[in-house]
Design an enzyme around this catalytic site. Structure first.
Site, PDB file in Angstrom:
ATOM      1  N   HIS A 160       8.196   1.303   2.492  1.00  0.00           N
ATOM      2  CA  HIS A 160       7.853   1.799   3.430  1.00  0.00           C
ATOM      3  C   HIS A 160       8.643   2.769   4.399  1.00  0.00           C
ATOM      4  CE1 HIS A 160       4.106  -0.367   2.598  1.00  0.00           C
ATOM      5  NE2 HIS A 160       4.823  -1.858   2.902  1.00  0.00           N
ATOM      6  N   ASP A 195       3.290  -3.127  -5.611  1.00  0.00           N
ATOM      7  CA  ASP A 195       3.192  -4.043  -4.356  1.00  0.00           C
ATOM      8  C   ASP A 195       1.822  -3.858  -3.718  1.00  0.00           C
ATOM      9  OD1 ASP A 195       5.446  -4.888  -1.970  1.00  0.00           O
ATOM     10  OD2 ASP A 195       3.421  -4.374  -0.848  1.00  0.00           O
ATOM     11  N   HIS A 197       0.851  -3.392  -0.987  1.00  0.00           N
ATOM     12  CA  HIS A 197       0.624  -2.124  -0.036  1.00  0.00           C
ATOM     13  C   HIS A 197       1.166  -0.930  -0.654  1.00  0.00           C
ATOM     14  CE1 HIS A 197       1.700  -5.890   2.465  1.00  0.00           C
ATOM     15  NE2 HIS A 197       0.578  -5.480   3.174  1.00  0.00           N
ATOM     16  N   ASP A 284       3.220  -9.590  -3.358  1.00  0.00           N
ATOM     17  CA  ASP A 284       2.310  -9.788  -2.313  1.00  0.00           C
ATOM     18  C   ASP A 284       1.097  -9.593  -2.652  1.00  0.00           C
ATOM     19  OD1 ASP A 284       2.913  -7.285  -2.222  1.00  0.00           O
ATOM     20  OD2 ASP A 284       3.521  -7.273  -0.140  1.00  0.00           O
TER      21      ASP A 284
HETATM   22 ZN   LIG Z   1       3.755  -5.269   0.440  1.00  0.00          ZN
END
Ligand SMILES: [Zn+2]
Length: 344
Positions: A160, A195, A197, A284
């Protein structure tokens, strides 16, 4: 598989985490990496320490101003008598504000995207160690003739983080730093982000380039972090047009329905034919993860790994998210077993 890990991750031990309008107990904590390393040791994997690659690999990805910010802000924040022990923004530049102020509050807002990346006294040291873990794994794969693989147990995670923005638990973008390092000796590399995200920072860093193909599978960001990116229409710009692929997956998707999205990503990667593959390995996406974005089972991770390994590319696995500490050990060993089973 060569596994690289540094205990220096524990130097980053956040105390503050703000979401849904309230402070919460932090989730990106040292116990995550300890659970991963415990699982790997119990499965009989040998673990090596990283080497120090110095400042140049991170300077090849991040801006000088941002690196200076990360390295010095905690000391300056403390000296200025700010109330919270950790650096945390309370304002971010809006869409029509582009000046970088000299005051500390504005500076922190400028270099952060949200309130989930608090900077403590040794966050910088832990972040540097994490990027060295990724670089050591990458060098190992580069040095071996033929197809080999390595796993970098990175913490804090990195995907990120943009060229000049921290956020989402991330400070230095480990996978971008590793991919850029590999690009010095290879003509094209690819990043596959699994991931839960969207890998927004990684996408942002390589968005205008065709020599690093970025692919991300993630829970649909319509009402899920990082909200503002991760959509299918984001295909890259300029020289990078066509070299970014986002595959948003409906929330709650289980492995059987996830695999067609993965196969679509793998087909695109095959036609790109990179010299090396980097996998942003977030655990995750697990069905028991507190973020509850996707429903991948422990066995599902082995199947995902097997299909990635069947690309038959030199591969560096780089740890990103994963927050169910009770299951991180078995999930990482399942992924690595699936990967190694397909390679042998
Ligand atoms: Zn994540």
């Amino acid at each position: 598989m060569k596994i690289v890990y540094s205990p220096d991750h524990a130097l980053h031990d956040p105390k503050t985490y703000f979401k849904s309008g309230k402070f919460h107990v932090p989730q990106e904590v040292p116990g995550r990496a300890e659970a991963l390393v415990k699982g790997l040791k119990e499965a009989g994997h040998a673990i090596i320490a990283p080497d120090d690659f110095g400042p140049s690999p991170r300077a090849a990805v991040h801006t000088p101003g941002y690196l200076h910010f990360l390295e010095t802000i905690h000391e300056r924040w403390t000296a200025a008598g700010m109330e919270n022990a950790e650096v945390l923004p309370n304002i971010h530049p809006g869409r029509r504000m582009s000046s970088l102020p000299t005051g500390i509050v504005g500076e922190v807002g400028h270099y952060t995207i949200d309130m989930s990346a608090p900077i403590g006294p040794d966050t910088w040291k832990a972040s540097v160690a994490s990027s060295n873990v990724a670089l050591t794994a990458t060098r190992h794969v580069l040095e071996i003739d033929g197809v080999s693989s390595a796993y970098a147990l990175c913490r804090p995670p990195g995907h990120h983080a943009f060229q000049d923005i921290a956020g989402g638990f991330c400070f230095l973008n480990n996978i971008a730093i590793a991919a850029e390092y590999a690009r010095k000796s290879l003509s094209r590399v690819a990043i596959l982000d699994v991931d839960v995200h969207h890998g927004n920072g990684t996408q942002g860093i390589f968005y205008n380039r065709s020599d690093v193909f970025t692919v991300s599978l993630h829970a649909d960001p319509t009402d899920f972090y990082p909200f503002f990116s991760g959509y299918a229409h984001e295909r890259g710009e300029g020289d990078g047009e066509g070299y970014n692929l986002n595959l948003p997956v409906p929330r709650g998707t289980r492995v059987e329905a996830y695999l067609p999205y993965l196969d679509q990503a793998l087909t695109a990667l095959k036609s790109y034919a990179p010299d090396m593959l980097f996998v942003a390995l977030g655990l995750d996406a697990f069905e028991g993860d507190p973020f509850a974005g996707l429903g991948i089972s422990t066995e599902g991770f082995a199947e995902i790994a097997k299909r990635i390994a069947m690309l038959d590319l030199p591969t560096v696995l780089i740890q990103e998210g994963g927050y169910n500490q009770d299951c991180l050990g078995e999930n990482i060993t399942s992924f690595i077993a699936g990967f190694e089973g397909a390679m042998s």
